[in-house]
Design an enzyme around this catalytic site. Structure first.
Site, PDB file in Angstrom:
ATOM      1  CG  ASP A 167      28.470  24.386  34.505  1.00  0.00           C
ATOM      2  OD1 ASP A 167      29.479  24.375  33.781  1.00  0.00           O
ATOM      3  OD2 ASP A 167      28.219  25.285  35.322  1.00  0.00           O
ATOM      4  CD  GLU A 187      34.501  21.469  32.014  1.00  0.00           C
ATOM      5  OE1 GLU A 187      33.691  22.093  31.327  1.00  0.00           O
ATOM      6  OE2 GLU A 187      34.447  21.425  33.279  1.00  0.00           O
ATOM      7  CG  ASP A 195      33.177  29.736  34.593  1.00  0.00           C
ATOM      8  OD1 ASP A 195      32.056  29.739  34.059  1.00  0.00           O
ATOM      9  OD2 ASP A 195      33.492  28.954  35.509  1.00  0.00           O
TER      10      ASP A 195
END
Length: 756
Positions: A416, A419, A482
């Site tokens: 995960d 970024e 998400d």
């Protein structure tokens, strides 16, 4: 970034210098360099006190031509750079004829005529112009803040449409959009993207890759409406035009240059179930989910532990929370005994409370500020630092912390984040912070993927990754980030996935039911069908569970039906996966990829081809109404057997147990007999579902791979009068041939089925 003020004027504070005329061309056998003045030279004095733009033209691989545009060449280049493959000495051939210089590489030719105004034109094998950089197509700009930008503009033909540029949730066709290639954790409902790729695909049968890992700004017909402009804040801009002629050919050449997707293990195509994010869970909860799926006849392949398998405030320390999971080895063994693979959530951030923070800081494994302090903030995790993957020792250290989890029984990692990477830092290898912002995810995912390959063996490595850039397709699988729990978010997720697939990514998934919020049962049931007809399928949420019985017994039935269906389709789906691995053509294919000559397919973003022969149109309504377009040919609904002749637009209504799922005319679908698991014995009594084309010349061939992706058996189908004959090679085991809407027969070696 826009530099002009309308068509006539330049924006205040901007100075633009365009390549205007060729002053010299220096050619070699496989490349040439042109020197362009930024103003018309009428006398010798015009050569003084004026810039010269250097344009290098070369071919790194057959069918790919690179253009490197430079103002000042002395700028330090600290990296990072994309890792590209190609012929060491180049692949092109230069030809000069009077004032014309041409570079040809396979079906692609770049032409420069020094006698006329500045222009670079790209042509296909038939001499058709694909695109060109015209008089204002090669330039540099300086702005009032002292920044220096290089920019290029390539022409858009009438009706030409642009796709790709990574996973983008904005409209599927990128014409009219401003696209900034910059990693961001922005969800799925904005112009931001987790997966930014400076590559676009044109409906005219070519692609363009900007070889710059940092910020690239694209104006896709949004500044100069007849051109795609791309710019970087640098002294050099390098781009590659990638030949077709078909979109699949473009992706094959592009992924040969930037890397082909690894082949994920067959078990990863089954259903993944997670704990969800902030929900309360322990081993008892986990086992209740797993046993609940089994009791309801829903096969489960992977169980995933999300963030809170670790202690709060300590992500990541890679240690099971002893208060919640006091016996992790035993628990994992118990899950393994139920036939499950196990995935664990990680990210590249080390919280200050984690014992690993001080260790990593002391070893120099965390990114530092220019003054030498460790870079930290409190967003996401209190006082967290960032692992410096440019340091080889840090990569080894990070992998060493994951290895004990593999030894315990973990099979895969959800990588995960990656970024939110700062630019006010100093990297160990001296990388430019702006260029590293997007590229960081590549190093992160590569570190984890290579560990899995080393420890689990090649062919067993699989991630569930959120962030990526060019080349990231080598480390599948990626999921859509998400999203909200709504029909609108379901549709935007699909747009993002289709956009990513046209950016070189072969495999993609998403959170079934949506991540944020709790879906209405109608949303959840519709999303189940969509999710289980994607390359990879995962049930995951944020603050609420995603086990089907939370949404009613009908949801249980839907989950069971489509999981079993996916397992039966696995010989077909894994064949498409092998194709993605070898060619870069994705498993989930936008309609324009399979039907580039059909104008009706060029904007379709609510349906797709799953592999070469299955058309899927997810339902985005509660009442089941859905529009679907069927291209030319006869299509057969896989679930109902209804036959429809295209081209045709249809409005259909489906219950939760159905959706538009059509098989293309001429297809041969190999179906597994075992629907209990995705990685069974596909040659144990398979069924070949044949959809023959009309006419006496029908012939087809389908290969069923083994679990390693190696061809295991090939079935050749041909029409012989009123009989369909199917011959098997590579297997002597029984198989069944069933003609869509007709007869069936069973046998070994050769099977014949009457067509009438």
């Amino acid at each position: 970034m826009k530099f002009t003020d309308g068509f006539w004027l330049i924006r205040e504070g901007v100075q633009l210098s365009y390549a205007t005329e060729v002053r010299d061309v220096r050619a070699q056998s496989k490349r040439f360099t042109a020197y362009a003045a930024v103003k018309k030279v009428t006398r010798r004095g015009d050569t003084l006190n004026a810039p010269l733009i250097t344009v290098d033209c070369f071919s790194p691989a057959e069918g790919v031509i690179g253009v490197r545009v430079t103002h000042h060449s002395g700028k330090r280049r600290p990296g990072p750079d994309f890792s590209l493959t190609g012929a060491p000495d180049g692949a092109g051939a230069v030809r000069r004829d009077g004032t014309v210089t041409e570079l040809t590489s396979g079906p692609l030719t770049l032409r420069l005529d020094r006698a006329g105004p500045w222009s670079l034109t790209f042509h296909d094998a038939d001499g058709r112009e694909l695109t060109r950089a015209n008089a204002k197509g090669t330039a540099f700009a300086t702005t009032g803040d002292g920044a220096h930008h290089m920019l290029s503009r390539l022409g858009l033909g009438v009706g030409e449409q642009i796709y790709g540029l990574g996973e983008r949730f904005t409209p599927f066709v990128k014409n009219g959009q401003v696209v900034d290639i910059w990693q961001a954790d922005g969800g799925t409902s904005s112009e931001q993207s987790y997966k930014n790729v400076p590559f676009y695909l044109s409906s005219r049968g070519y692609g363009v890759f900007v070889n710059h890992p940092g910020a690239v700004s694209f104006e896709v017909g949004s500044e100069s409406v007849g051109q795609v402009q791309f710019s970087v804040e640098d002294q050099t801009l390098e781009y590659y035009v990638v030949a077709g002629p078909a979109p699949k050919d473009v992706l094959t050449r592009y992924t040969a240059l930037t890397g082909r997707p690894a082949l994920p293990p067959a078990w990863s195509f089954g259903l993944w179930l997670t704990t969800s994010f902030t929900t309360s869970y322990d081993e008892r909860t986990v086992m209740s989910f797993v046993d609940g799926m089994a009791e309801r006849g829903i096969p489960l392949s992977v169980f995933h532990f999300d963030c809170f398998w670790m202690r709060e405030y300590q992500w990541c320390d890679f240690q099971w929370d002893p208060d919640v999971f006091p016996d992790p080895e035993g628990m994992l063994a118990r899950l393994k005994a139920k036939g499950l693979k196990v995935s664990a959530w990680i990210n590249p951030y080390i919280a200050q409370k984690s014992p690993l923070f001080d260790e990593a800081a002391a070893l120099g494994h965390l990114v530092r500020r220019p003054d030498g302090d460790v870079w930290q903030w409190d967003l996401w995790q209190a006082g967290m630092g960032l692992v410096d993957f440019t340091r080889p020792e840090a990569r080894d250290w990070f992998a060493s912390k994951l290895k004990p989890l593999l030894d315990q029984g973990v099979d895969s990692f959800k990588t995960d984040f990656g970024e939110r990477v700062p630019t006010d830092v100093v990297w160990h290898d001296g990388s430019d912070p702006e260029r590293m912002h997007n590229y960081y995810t590549h190093l992160y995912n590569r570190t984890v993927f290579e560990l899995l390959e080393k420890e689990r063996g090649q062919g067993e490595a699989v991630l569930f990754a959120r962030s990526a850039t060019a080349g990231g397709q080598q480390y599948p699988v990626h999921w859509g980030g998400d999203c909200w729990s709504s029909f609108e978010a379901m549709a935007e997720s699909l747009r993002g996935g289709l956009s990513l697939s046209l950016s070189g990514f072969g495999f993609w998934s998403h959170d079934i039911g949506g991540f944020e919020g709790t879906p209405d049962p109608a949303v959840f049931k519709r999303w189940l069908a969509f999710g289980l007809l994607s390359s990879h399928s995962r049930l995951h949420g944020s603050s609420s569970y995603r086990v089907p019985w939370e949404f009613g017994e009908e949801a249980v039935d839907v989950a069971r039906r489509f999981t079993l269906l996916k397992h039966r389709l696995m010989p077909y789906l894994y064949g498409a996966a092998v194709e993605a691995h070898h060619t870069g053509v994705p498993v989930m294919r936008p309609m324009v990829l399979e039907y580039p000559q059909d104008p009706a397919c060029r904007q379709l973003d609510r349906q797709y081809m799953l592999g070469p022969d299955l058309l899927v149109a997810p339902v985005f309504t509660e009442d089941g109404e859905v529009e679907v377009y069927l291209p030319a040919g006869t299509w057969t609904h896989l679930l109902t057997g209804e036959r429809v002749t295209g081209p045709a637009w249809r409005t259909e209504r489906h219950g939760y147990d159905s959706l538009p799922l059509y098989v293309r005319e001429g297809a041969v679908l190999p179906l597994a007999s075992d629907d209990r698991r995705p990685d069974g014995d596909w040659l144990d009594a398979p069924t070949l579902l044949v959809h023959p084309s009309a006419g006496p010349g029908y012939a087809a061939e389908v290969t069923v791979p083994d679990l390693l992706g190696t061809p295991a058996a090939t079935f050749r189908v041909r029409r012989d009068g009123d009989v369909l004959r199917v011959t098997a090679s590579g297997t002597g085991r029984p198989f069944t041939v069933r003609v869509a809407g007709g007869a069936s027969a069973e046998g070994t070696g050769e099977v014949s089925v009457p067509l009438t």
